[in-house]
Design an enzyme around this catalytic site. Structure first.
Site, short mmCIF file in Angstrom:
data_model
loop_
_atom_site.label_atom_id
_atom_site.label_comp_id
_atom_site.label_asym_id
_atom_site.label_seq_id
_atom_site.Cartn_x
_atom_site.Cartn_y
_atom_site.Cartn_z
N ALA A 160 10.49 2.99 -1.62
CA ALA A 160 11.83 2.40 -1.59
C ALA A 160 11.82 1.03 -2.27
CB ALA A 160 12.32 2.28 -0.15
N ALA A 161 10.75 0.27 -2.06
CA ALA A 161 10.70 -1.09 -2.63
C ALA A 161 10.58 -1.04 -4.15
CB ALA A 161 9.53 -1.87 -2.03
N SER A 202 6.79 1.58 0.39
CA SER A 202 6.47 1.23 -1.00
C SER A 202 7.40 1.95 -2.00
CB SER A 202 5.01 1.51 -1.33
OG SER A 202 4.79 2.89 -1.34
N GLY A 240 3.70 4.01 5.27
CA GLY A 240 4.81 3.64 6.14
C GLY A 240 5.33 2.24 5.91
N LEU A 241 4.96 1.63 4.79
CA LEU A 241 5.45 0.27 4.51
C LEU A 241 6.59 0.27 3.50
CD1 LEU A 241 2.09 -1.74 4.47
CD2 LEU A 241 3.83 -1.74 6.24
N ASP A 288 14.64 3.29 5.73
CA ASP A 288 13.71 2.57 4.84
C ASP A 288 14.45 1.87 3.71
OD1 ASP A 288 11.77 3.70 6.38
OD2 ASP A 288 10.54 4.38 4.69
N PRO A 336 0.83 -1.21 0.00
CA PRO A 336 0.00 0.00 0.00
C PRO A 336 0.87 1.26 0.00
CG PRO A 336 -0.69 -1.54 1.72
CD PRO A 336 0.57 -2.08 1.15
O1 PMV Z 1 6.80 6.56 7.32
P1 PMV Z 1 7.95 5.64 7.11
O2 PMV Z 1 7.73 4.25 7.52
O3 PMV Z 1 8.57 5.78 5.77
O4 PMV Z 1 9.07 5.98 8.18
C1 PMV Z 1 9.62 7.19 8.39
C2 PMV Z 1 10.57 7.05 9.51
C3 PMV Z 1 10.99 8.36 10.13
O5 PMV Z 1 11.87 8.04 11.18
C4 PMV Z 1 9.79 9.11 10.67
C5 PMV Z 1 11.70 9.24 9.11
C6 PMV Z 1 13.03 8.71 8.67
O6 PMV Z 1 13.51 9.18 7.63
O7 PMV Z 1 13.64 7.86 9.34
#
Ligand code: PMV
Length: 310
Positions: A107-108, A105, A102-103, A149, A98
């Site tokens: 980067a993948a 996506s 925050g999963l 990530d 999705p």
């Molecule tokens: O929202 P995500 O899972 O892509 O994570 C971001 C993680 C943070 O620590 C909030 C930002 C970062 O660049 O590490």
């Protein structure tokens, strides 16, 4: 046919504080992936096309173009790094991950594309080189990402991550099961990170101790994960969620899902990633998994994914 892929990821501990040099822990979610398939049986001179199937977009990539699309930028960076011209090929991308939740996506998809393209031109990138390129793309999405990530997605291993430090992988003492509950609300990590920055700049004497406490907690979590103490892990998750609330990155929906999970017997639960929306995670046992999953859906989760960290 060349086919490459990359997994989703979740952050277990330390999001946001990681931007300020504290450690964080993230793990791949290998069951949900972004995939790239390469078709080279195309007309000679066609050049490189990227078919972003989920977006319904096809991009033509050449080295001189200034197409601002992240996928085109990733492809150009790749080719320039490898000193290669665009091959005659069509790369089709599909992602089961999705978006904006925050999963990992973005980067993948970039990782799958980088693997496929570098393999197609006969110079497959190693993880270290690929990670550096995907980090550039993360910067486009997130402004000042920590790099966690792209690292966990590219290496597909649990990582103990400290910004600008060599990558440390993590041993899992005993496998544990997580439910990933999606609020269904897409939230910008960039905005959440920017808001924490404003808070920090306005009142660092109040915010720095919160970041330090998160850092301590992540160090503890590492030990607990390596020794396989699931009960202690749950406690640390709850504490981390409380500290993230103090950084203002939770939301009523995230808090509701966290409470519902703990109320239904999860050992611990917390938001995961940038916050304000997106996903939370709940640590469950094989016996509590079903009840907690039902409670999350009842409390409004748009989707619940189960994953085992091992
Ligand atoms: O929202 P995500 O899972 O892509 O994570 C971001 C993680 C943070 O620590 C909030 C930002 C970062 O660049 O590490």
């Amino acid at each position: 046919m060349i086919e490459c892929s990359a997994p989703a990821k979740i952050i277990l501990f330390g999001e946001h504080a990681v931007v300020y040099g504290q450690p964080a822990i993230a793990v791949p979610v290998s069951s949900i992936r972004a995939r790239a398939q390469v078709e080279t049986n195309v007309p000679t001179g066609q050049g490189l096309r990227i078919n972003a199937a989920d977006l319904g977009e096809t991009l033509t990539v050449d080295l001189e173009s200034d197409l601002e699309h992240a996928l085109a930028i990733m492809a150009r960076l790749n080719l320039k790094t490898l000193n290669s011209n665009p091959p005659d090929a069509t790369i089709t991308l599909h992602s089961e991950i999705p978006l904006a939740s925050g999963l990992g996506s973005g980067a993948a998809v970039a990782t799958a594309l980088g693997r496929a393209l570098s393999t197609t031109v006969g110079q497959p990138l190693d993880n270290e080189a690929l990670n550096a390129l995907v980090f550039e793309i993360e910067k486009l999405y997130h402004g000042t990402p920590s790099g966690i990530d792209n690292t966990v997605v590219v290496y597909e291993q649990p990582v103990y991550f400290v910004r600008e430090q060599p990558i440390e992988t993590l041993k899992i003492g005993a496998p544990f099961t997580l439910l990933i509950g999606d609020t269904g609300i897409s939230a910008s990590t960039r905005v959440a990170v920017g808001d924490v920055r404003k808070l920090y700049e306005a009142d660092s004497t109040h915010i720095q101790p919160i970041l330090d406490r998160i850092g301590m907690l992540v160090k503890n979590a590492r030990q607990v994960i390596e020794t396989g103490d699931t009960a202690a892990l749950g406690e640390l998750m709850r504490e981390n969620h409380t500290l993230l609330r103090q950084l203002t990155v939770s939301s009523p929906e995230l808090d509701r899902l966290v409470q519902a999970a703990v109320g239904a017997g999860a050992i611990g639960a917390k938001l995961s990633g940038g916050g304000r929306g997106g996903n939370m995670i709940a640590l469950v046992t094989p016996t509590s998994a079903e009840t907690v999953q039902a409670a999350l859906l009842q409390a409004g989760a748009a989707r619940v994914i189960m994953t085992t960290v091992e």
